[in-house]
Write a protein that holds these residues in place. Structure first.
Motif, short mmCIF file in Angstrom:
data_model
loop_
_atom_site.label_atom_id
_atom_site.label_comp_id
_atom_site.label_asym_id
_atom_site.label_seq_id
_atom_site.Cartn_x
_atom_site.Cartn_y
_atom_site.Cartn_z
N TYR B 32 0.86 -1.18 0.00
CA TYR B 32 0.00 0.00 0.00
C TYR B 32 0.90 1.23 0.00
O TYR B 32 1.82 1.34 0.81
CB TYR B 32 -0.89 0.01 1.24
CG TYR B 32 -1.77 -1.20 1.37
CD1 TYR B 32 -1.39 -2.29 2.14
CD2 TYR B 32 -3.00 -1.26 0.71
CE1 TYR B 32 -2.19 -3.41 2.24
CE2 TYR B 32 -3.81 -2.37 0.82
CZ TYR B 32 -3.41 -3.44 1.58
OH TYR B 32 -4.21 -4.54 1.68
N MET B 34 1.09 5.54 -0.32
CA MET B 34 0.34 6.77 -0.13
C MET B 34 1.24 7.99 -0.31
O MET B 34 2.45 7.92 -0.08
CB MET B 34 -0.24 6.81 1.29
CG MET B 34 -1.29 5.77 1.55
SD MET B 34 -1.21 5.15 3.25
CE MET B 34 0.11 3.96 3.10
N TYR B 36 1.14 12.03 0.96
CA TYR B 36 0.51 13.06 1.78
C TYR B 36 1.13 14.41 1.45
O TYR B 36 2.32 14.52 1.14
CB TYR B 36 0.72 12.78 3.28
CG TYR B 36 -0.14 11.68 3.85
CD1 TYR B 36 0.22 10.34 3.71
CD2 TYR B 36 -1.30 11.98 4.54
CE1 TYR B 36 -0.57 9.34 4.24
CE2 TYR B 36 -2.10 10.97 5.08
CZ TYR B 36 -1.72 9.66 4.93
OH TYR B 36 -2.51 8.67 5.46
N LEU B 46 -4.02 13.44 3.09
CA LEU B 46 -3.87 12.35 2.12
C LEU B 46 -4.21 12.84 0.71
O LEU B 46 -5.29 13.36 0.47
CB LEU B 46 -4.78 11.18 2.50
CG LEU B 46 -4.71 9.96 1.60
CD1 LEU B 46 -3.33 9.32 1.66
CD2 LEU B 46 -5.78 8.95 1.98
N TYR B 49 -3.66 7.38 -2.90
CA TYR B 49 -3.51 6.09 -2.25
C TYR B 49 -3.57 5.01 -3.34
O TYR B 49 -4.52 4.99 -4.12
CB TYR B 49 -4.64 5.92 -1.24
CG TYR B 49 -4.85 4.52 -0.74
CD1 TYR B 49 -5.91 3.75 -1.19
CD2 TYR B 49 -3.96 3.99 0.18
CE1 TYR B 49 -6.09 2.46 -0.73
CE2 TYR B 49 -4.14 2.70 0.64
CZ TYR B 49 -5.20 1.95 0.19
OH TYR B 49 -5.37 0.67 0.64
N SER B 92 2.94 0.64 3.43
CA SER B 92 2.77 -0.43 4.40
C SER B 92 2.53 -1.73 3.65
O SER B 92 2.29 -1.74 2.45
CB SER B 92 1.62 -0.13 5.36
OG SER B 92 0.39 -0.16 4.67
N TYR B 97 -0.23 -2.79 9.32
CA TYR B 97 -1.13 -1.70 9.03
C TYR B 97 -0.54 -0.33 9.34
O TYR B 97 -1.16 0.68 9.08
CB TYR B 97 -2.41 -1.90 9.82
CG TYR B 97 -2.16 -2.39 11.23
CD1 TYR B 97 -2.43 -3.71 11.57
CD2 TYR B 97 -1.60 -1.56 12.19
CE1 TYR B 97 -2.16 -4.17 12.85
CE2 TYR B 97 -1.32 -2.00 13.44
CZ TYR B 97 -1.61 -3.31 13.78
OH TYR B 97 -1.35 -3.77 15.04
N ILE B 98 0.63 -0.31 9.92
CA ILE B 98 1.22 0.97 10.30
C ILE B 98 2.18 1.38 9.21
O ILE B 98 3.22 0.76 9.01
CB ILE B 98 1.97 0.86 11.63
CG1 ILE B 98 1.03 0.32 12.72
CG2 ILE B 98 2.55 2.21 12.01
CD1 ILE B 98 -0.17 1.18 13.00
N PRO B 99 1.86 2.43 8.45
CA PRO B 99 2.75 2.83 7.36
C PRO B 99 4.03 3.47 7.86
O PRO B 99 4.06 4.10 8.91
CB PRO B 99 1.92 3.83 6.56
CG PRO B 99 0.84 4.28 7.46
CD PRO B 99 0.66 3.24 8.52
N PHE B 101 6.79 6.25 6.94
CA PHE B 101 6.83 7.49 6.18
C PHE B 101 8.26 7.81 5.74
O PHE B 101 9.22 7.53 6.47
CB PHE B 101 6.32 8.66 7.02
CG PHE B 101 4.82 8.75 7.12
CD1 PHE B 101 4.13 7.95 8.02
CD2 PHE B 101 4.11 9.63 6.33
CE1 PHE B 101 2.75 8.03 8.12
CE2 PHE B 101 2.72 9.71 6.42
CZ PHE B 101 2.04 8.91 7.31
N GLY B 102 8.37 8.44 4.55
CA GLY B 102 9.61 9.09 4.18
C GLY B 102 9.71 10.40 4.93
O GLY B 102 8.75 10.85 5.57
#
Lengths: 117, 111
Positions: B32, B34, B36, B46, B49, B92, B97-99, B101-102
């Motif tokens: 997954y 995303m 932002y 967001l 996605y 993720s 379920y916890i993405p 982040f860059g």
């Protein structure tokens, strides 16, 4: 339909004091995630909560930090005996269902900027 | 090596330019993806996605995922000064379920 509400927006604490950060999720959302953002760094996951349950706290320091999401009221991130290194922006996000931010749309609040002096 | 790498920039472009923002990752379990957008002193919002590989378009924004290269991109067409913000990629995997982040890329679109 109000978004994710965080308060206070800015919080100043002296070293050794306690900081309490509040997050009210969007209406209908029962899943809350707390992140910390330091200057020059990305968002770092801290804790994932559902109503009355901590699902994942793998990103939260073992000492001085705690989080709750009671049946009634906002989610609270509590930092005891703050130190200068706790100064950061703390964001919470909420989603309507489980599965986390990875496979369901989630919304972030405006953040609380904690400054420890 | 960080799980998600993202050049912090800043990336400065003239109004109307096509912007390309990128992230690379090392965890092959990520599925997954995303993007932002975060304005200064605001919370992340967001934008896009996507699941697995491929393209997804939404107005002036196009998200691309190349899982074979572990590389994702966000393209912004006809960039506007209002697009000036920090863009964070996040990803993720199944069962996770916890993405992650860059660190975000700062974009400046000047008139």
């Amino acid at each position: 339909n109000a978004g994710v509400m965080q308060n206070p927006r800015h919080l100043v604490r002296r070293r050794g004091q306690e900081a309490r950060l509040r997050c009210s999720p969007m209406k209908g959302h029962s899943h809350v995630y707390w992140y910390r953002q330091l200057p020059e760094e990305g968002l770092k996951f801290m804790v994932y909560l559902q109503k009355e349950n901590i699902i994942d706290e793998s990103g939260m320091p073992k000492e001085r930090f705690s989080a709750e999401f009671p049946k009634e009221g906002p989610s609270i991130l509590r930092i005891q005996q703050v130190v200068r290194g706790d100064s950061a922006a703390y964001f919470c996000a909420s989603s309507p269902s489980g599965g986390g931010l990875g496979n369901t749309e989630a919304f972030f609040g405006q953040g609380t900027r904690l400054t420890v002096v | 090596q960080k799980e998600v790498e993202q050049d912090p920039g800043p990336l400065s472009v003239p109004e109307g330019a096509i912007v390309s923002l990128n992230c690379t990752y090392s965890n092959s379990a990520f599925q997954y993806f995303m993007w932002y957008r975060q304005y200064s002193r605001k919370g992340p919002e967001l934008l896009m996605y996507t699941y697995s590989s491929g393209n997804k378009e939404d107005g002036r924004f196009t998200a691309q995922v190349d899982k074979s290269s572990k590389y994702i991109s966000l393209f912004i067409r006809d960039s506007q000064p209002s697009d000036s913000a920090t863009y964070l990629c996040a990803m993720s995997g199944r069962g996770s379920y916890i993405p992650t982040f860059g660190r975000g890329t700062s974009l400046i679109v000047h008139p």
